[in-house]
Write a protein that holds these residues in place. Sequence first.
Motif, mmCIF file in Angstrom:
data_model
loop_
_atom_site.group_PDB
_atom_site.id
_atom_site.type_symbol
_atom_site.label_atom_id
_atom_site.label_comp_id
_atom_site.label_asym_id
_atom_site.label_seq_id
_atom_site.Cartn_x
_atom_site.Cartn_y
_atom_site.Cartn_z
ATOM 1 N N VAL A 1 12.061 7.778 -3.500
ATOM 2 C CA VAL A 1 11.928 8.209 -4.894
ATOM 3 C C VAL A 1 12.964 7.457 -5.722
ATOM 4 C CG1 VAL A 1 13.517 10.151 -4.611
ATOM 5 C CG2 VAL A 1 11.823 10.202 -6.436
ATOM 6 N N ILE A 2 12.575 7.108 -6.929
ATOM 7 C CA ILE A 2 13.475 6.428 -7.856
ATOM 8 C C ILE A 2 13.703 7.357 -9.051
ATOM 9 C CG2 ILE A 2 13.764 4.461 -9.420
ATOM 10 C CD1 ILE A 2 11.919 2.880 -7.544
ATOM 11 N N PHE A 3 14.959 7.616 -9.334
ATOM 12 C CA PHE A 3 15.305 8.446 -10.482
ATOM 13 C C PHE A 3 15.735 7.537 -11.629
ATOM 14 C CE2 PHE A 3 15.902 11.159 -6.821
ATOM 15 C CZ PHE A 3 15.406 12.396 -7.225
ATOM 16 N N GLU A 4 15.191 7.767 -12.800
ATOM 17 C CA GLU A 4 15.588 6.973 -13.956
ATOM 18 C C GLU A 4 15.349 7.769 -15.230
ATOM 19 O OE1 GLU A 4 11.493 4.358 -14.502
ATOM 20 O OE2 GLU A 4 13.142 3.510 -13.331
ATOM 21 N N PHE A 5 15.790 7.189 -16.324
ATOM 22 C CA PHE A 5 15.611 7.821 -17.626
ATOM 23 C C PHE A 5 14.525 7.087 -18.400
ATOM 24 C CE2 PHE A 5 19.928 8.745 -16.324
ATOM 25 C CZ PHE A 5 20.009 10.125 -16.536
ATOM 26 N N PRO A 6 13.689 7.820 -19.123
ATOM 27 C CA PRO A 6 12.628 7.155 -19.892
ATOM 28 C C PRO A 6 13.209 6.260 -20.966
ATOM 29 C CG PRO A 6 12.802 9.466 -20.505
ATOM 30 C CD PRO A 6 13.678 9.279 -19.304
ATOM 31 N N VAL A 7 12.532 5.153 -21.211
ATOM 32 C CA VAL A 7 12.974 4.235 -22.252
ATOM 33 C C VAL A 7 12.560 4.793 -23.600
ATOM 34 C CG1 VAL A 7 12.775 1.911 -23.189
ATOM 35 C CG2 VAL A 7 12.742 2.263 -20.715
ATOM 36 N N GLY B 1 0.786 -1.225 0.000
ATOM 37 C CA GLY B 1 0.000 0.000 0.000
ATOM 38 C C GLY B 1 0.816 1.271 0.000
ATOM 39 N N SER B 2 2.128 1.167 0.227
ATOM 40 C CA SER B 2 2.988 2.353 0.215
ATOM 41 C C SER B 2 3.225 2.806 -1.218
ATOM 42 C CB SER B 2 4.328 2.050 0.895
ATOM 43 O OG SER B 2 5.022 1.028 0.209
ATOM 44 N N LYS B 3 3.637 4.050 -1.367
ATOM 45 C CA LYS B 3 3.829 4.625 -2.691
ATOM 46 C C LYS B 3 5.290 5.039 -2.896
ATOM 47 C CE LYS B 3 -0.883 6.447 -3.035
ATOM 48 N NZ LYS B 3 -1.728 7.662 -3.221
ATOM 49 N N VAL B 4 5.750 4.854 -4.114
ATOM 50 C CA VAL B 4 7.101 5.265 -4.485
ATOM 51 C C VAL B 4 7.003 6.168 -5.712
ATOM 52 C CG1 VAL B 4 9.387 4.541 -5.260
ATOM 53 C CG2 VAL B 4 8.126 3.139 -3.626
ATOM 54 N N LEU B 5 7.628 7.310 -5.635
ATOM 55 C CA LEU B 5 7.627 8.246 -6.749
ATOM 56 C C LEU B 5 8.763 7.910 -7.709
ATOM 57 C CD1 LEU B 5 6.544 10.897 -8.047
ATOM 58 C CD2 LEU B 5 8.214 12.125 -6.625
ATOM 59 N N LYS B 6 8.440 7.814 -8.993
ATOM 60 C CA LYS B 6 9.462 7.618 -10.022
ATOM 61 C C LYS B 6 9.619 8.930 -10.781
ATOM 62 C CE LYS B 6 9.658 3.702 -12.228
ATOM 63 N NZ LYS B 6 9.332 2.527 -13.080
ATOM 64 N N VAL B 7 10.829 9.439 -10.792
ATOM 65 C CA VAL B 7 11.121 10.705 -11.469
ATOM 66 C C VAL B 7 11.925 10.428 -12.721
ATOM 67 C CG1 VAL B 7 12.297 12.932 -11.269
ATOM 68 C CG2 VAL B 7 11.063 12.004 -9.302
ATOM 69 N N LEU B 8 11.408 10.870 -13.855
ATOM 70 C CA LEU B 8 12.068 10.643 -15.142
ATOM 71 C C LEU B 8 12.902 11.867 -15.521
ATOM 72 C CD1 LEU B 8 9.046 9.054 -17.077
ATOM 73 C CD2 LEU B 8 10.805 7.901 -15.714
ATOM 74 N N LEU B 9 14.150 11.614 -15.856
ATOM 75 C CA LEU B 9 15.080 12.698 -16.181
ATOM 76 C C LEU B 9 15.346 12.767 -17.681
ATOM 77 C CD1 LEU B 9 17.670 12.130 -13.304
ATOM 78 C CD2 LEU B 9 15.669 13.633 -13.308
ATOM 79 N N LEU C 1 22.369 8.706 -9.743
ATOM 80 C CA LEU C 1 20.956 8.424 -9.500
ATOM 81 C C LEU C 1 20.704 7.895 -8.087
ATOM 82 C CD1 LEU C 1 19.821 6.873 -12.906
ATOM 83 C CD2 LEU C 1 19.824 9.267 -12.173
ATOM 84 N N ASP C 2 21.557 6.982 -7.618
ATOM 85 C CA ASP C 2 21.398 6.452 -6.261
ATOM 86 C C ASP C 2 21.631 7.548 -5.225
ATOM 87 O OD1 ASP C 2 20.766 3.948 -7.177
ATOM 88 O OD2 ASP C 2 22.785 3.131 -6.941
ATOM 89 N N THR C 3 22.596 8.424 -5.501
ATOM 90 C CA THR C 3 22.864 9.542 -4.593
ATOM 91 C C THR C 3 21.634 10.425 -4.468
ATOM 92 O OG1 THR C 3 25.224 9.573 -5.143
ATOM 93 C CG2 THR C 3 24.311 11.576 -4.175
ATOM 94 N N PHE C 4 20.997 10.740 -5.583
ATOM 95 C CA PHE C 4 19.782 11.558 -5.553
ATOM 96 C C PHE C 4 18.718 10.919 -4.665
ATOM 97 C CE2 PHE C 4 20.741 13.084 -10.176
ATOM 98 C CZ PHE C 4 21.699 13.953 -9.685
ATOM 99 N N SER C 5 18.544 9.609 -4.804
ATOM 100 C CA SER C 5 17.516 8.904 -4.023
ATOM 101 C C SER C 5 17.827 8.930 -2.531
ATOM 102 C CB SER C 5 17.393 7.445 -4.495
ATOM 103 O OG SER C 5 16.933 7.379 -5.831
ATOM 104 N N TYR C 6 19.073 8.667 -2.165
ATOM 105 C CA TYR C 6 19.462 8.656 -0.754
ATOM 106 C C TYR C 6 19.306 10.046 -0.137
ATOM 107 C CZ TYR C 6 21.387 3.908 -0.395
ATOM 108 O OH TYR C 6 21.535 2.544 -0.334
#
Length: 214
Positions: free
Chosen positions: A205-211, A170-178, A190-195
């Motif tokens: 939050v998870i930072f990633e690049f769009p496919v 039920g918890s939520k995680v935000l995915k941020v696309l760069l 990317l891991d540094t941003f999340s920490y």
Amino acid sequence: IADHGQRSVLANTTTARTMAASPALKKISKPKGEEPDDLELQVGQEMYNLEIGSAELKTELRDLTFLSAKEVEIGGGKKAIILFVPYGLLKAYHKIQTRFVRELEKKFSGRHVIVIAQRTILGTNYARATKNKGPRPRSRTLTHVQNAILEDLVYPTEIVGKRTRCKMDGSKVLKVLLDPKDIVNVETKLDTFSYVYKKLTNKEVIFEFPVLEP
């Protein structure tokens, strides 16, 4: 006599530390009565060194100061440095941020350096306070400040999308696309941003690049 001698040594040590740190202190803005710690003095000294030693950064750095510096664990035995700067100076930092951060990271053994503007969050009872008139400024709400922290974290890379993923519990995680055009420059951060975001907001939050479609 021994006690007097000890006090004298401590006083001399403090004086010597203050004198050695005087150039660094010019770059640190602390409330009256607060003393910078060793990390902040190191950052201040490196900023001062860049100011007097880098022709391309000298003019821009002359009027820049920071409020505090914090070292945080980012997993895998690695650390990052969060540099909190006055909100009013953020745009000036942005003008030189890529070069400035690159030079600081060299000085701090490759630790990632993150520049964050200091912002004040106003609670929901702000409008009800008798001394305040009008609604709470939108820029001071929790949501707006947390969104602004996201933008600070990844600057100068642009955020091109956000998605919220719901976990089984039920918890939520935000995915941020760069913006994928910056993948080479920020992929290792990317891991540094999340920490750092988790440290500042207690939110995942998870930072990633769009496919990109072929």
